[in-house]
Write a protein that holds these residues in place. Structure first.
Motif: not given
Length: 76
Positions: A34-38, A43-46, A51-55
């Motif tokens: 559960k912790v690994q999945a979270a 990390l994916e959301q970060k 990427v959004g900040k760079l754009r």
């Protein structure tokens, strides 16, 4: 010599202690994935945020450049 209470005897019973250890190990095994999945989701959301900040920075830089060009063209 003082007599042990039922709770004190249970706390010292190797079989009871082993059952508690096995239960705790089971809980750890259940929580680990559960912790690994979270963590993976986090990390994916970060990465999406970065990427959004760079754009946004690229867009702002381009906007600023075009505004400068427009200002210089209209002054002439």
């Amino acid at each position: 010599m003082a007599m042990l209470t039922d709770q004190e005897r249970a706390e010292r019973d190797p079989t009871a202690i082993q059952r508690q250890i096995l239960e705790l190990e089971k809980q750890l095994a259940e929580e680990g994935p559960k912790v690994q999945a979270a963590t993976q989701i986090m990390l994916e959301q970060k990465a999406i945020v970065e990427v959004g900040k760079l754009r946004m920075k690229i867009i702002k830089d381009r906007l600023s450049g075009l505004q400068s060009v427009l200002k210089s063209v209209t002054i002439i």
